[in-house]
Scaffold this active site. Structure first.
Site, short mmCIF file in Angstrom:
data_model
loop_
_atom_site.label_atom_id
_atom_site.label_comp_id
_atom_site.label_asym_id
_atom_site.label_seq_id
_atom_site.Cartn_x
_atom_site.Cartn_y
_atom_site.Cartn_z
N GLU A 160 0.87 -1.18 0.00
CA GLU A 160 0.00 0.00 0.00
C GLU A 160 0.90 1.22 0.00
O GLU A 160 1.93 1.26 0.69
CB GLU A 160 -0.88 -0.01 1.24
N GLU A 165 -2.09 11.40 4.06
CA GLU A 165 -3.18 11.26 5.02
C GLU A 165 -3.09 12.44 5.98
O GLU A 165 -2.00 12.86 6.38
CB GLU A 165 -3.08 9.96 5.80
#
Length: 279
Positions: A160, A165
């Protein structure tokens, strides 16, 4: 002049033009939608090969799908409800809102996100996303990537890549790689798998990565902020990043990392201007 000769004269330059265009492309395609960067491109000038500037009045469903709900922290509140999405004046608004109909769906709030799974994926290149991140308690906007194909097995073996974020009202963003190597083998420092970077919390920023067969370089507003390299002498699961990945952009809410949501601070939005891929 014979008609056949005239057709040949007209047709031949077109064929040569098409061949020249194909040869100049920095990528080849697999399955019609997977952009595979050609070998030897690392040191050459970037070429724009795919983009969406969200100028259409509706979402381009040849490129994107609304993310459905799931059972993980990140997608527990995802919804395809129209109120979670808005396209206006060249922007897409991905919204976290109070649920307008808890009789049909008991969740107290719902959120919007889009991904390119099955429609657009790429292996190596530079991707950039220009967006503004609104803040709220429990807000967790994210831009990230997952493997399009199942090359190594169940998650997290395919890896990933978290381009960006953001949590709550922080003045920094997190940029991270996850894999079997980092999550199961707990190898988070050999090499370091995550970094943070400051950003303009009140305006638009451009978040991205430059991805090669040897490293992933994270960027904010064109500045290199964190690098995850491929290294030797460790478990092979350290580098599952040798396969195509698709893109997810979502306004997440709540979870064990970001904490509880304050419904009084909703709605909250991630406002995306454009997405561009270079190879």
């Amino acid at each position: 002049m014979p008609l056949t000769t005239i057709k040949q004269i007209v047709f031949l330059p077109l064929v040569l033009l098409l061949l020249a265009t194909a040869c100049s492309r920095p990528f080849t395609r697999s399955a019609g939608y997977v952009y595979l960067q050609k070998d030897g491109r690392t040191e050459k000038k970037w070429k724009l090969v795919w983009k969406d500037d969200f100028n259409a009045p509706i979402l381009d469903t040849s490129k994107w799908t609304r993310i459905p709900p799931g059972k993980s922290d990140w997608n527990r509140h995802m919804s395809t409800h129209d109120d979670c999405f808005r396209l206006d004046s060249g922007y897409i608004y991905l919204r976290g809102i109070r649920n307008p109909d808890t009789t049909a769906d008991p969740r107290p709030f719902i959120t919007g996100g889009i991904y390119t799974k099955g429609k657009f994926a790429f292996q190596y290149g530079k991707i950039e996303i220009r967006a503004k991140l609104e803040c709220a308690t429990g807000a967790w906007p994210a831009m990230w990537m997952l493997a399009e194909q199942n090359k190594y097995g169940a998650y997290p073996k395919n890896g990933e890549i978290d381009i960006m974020e953001h949590l709550n009202f922080e003045h920094k963003v997190y940029q991270t790689t996850h894999s079997y190597y980092t999550l199961d083998l707990k190898q988070t420092q050999k090499p370091p798998h995550s970094g943070t970077a400051p950003f303009n919390r009140d305006g638009f920023n451009t978040f991205g990565i430059k991805w090669t067969p040897h490293k992933i370089v994270f960027t904010v507003n064109g500045k290199e902020t964190f690098t995850y390299p491929r290294i030797t002498g460790v478990d092979a699961s350290q580098w599952p990043y040798d396969q195509p990945f698709y893109l997810l952009i979502d306004q997440q809410l709540g979870g064990s990392w970001v904490g509880k949501v304050d419904p009084q601070q909703l709605p909250v939005q991630m406002i995306v201007d454009w997405v561009k891929l270079y190879q």
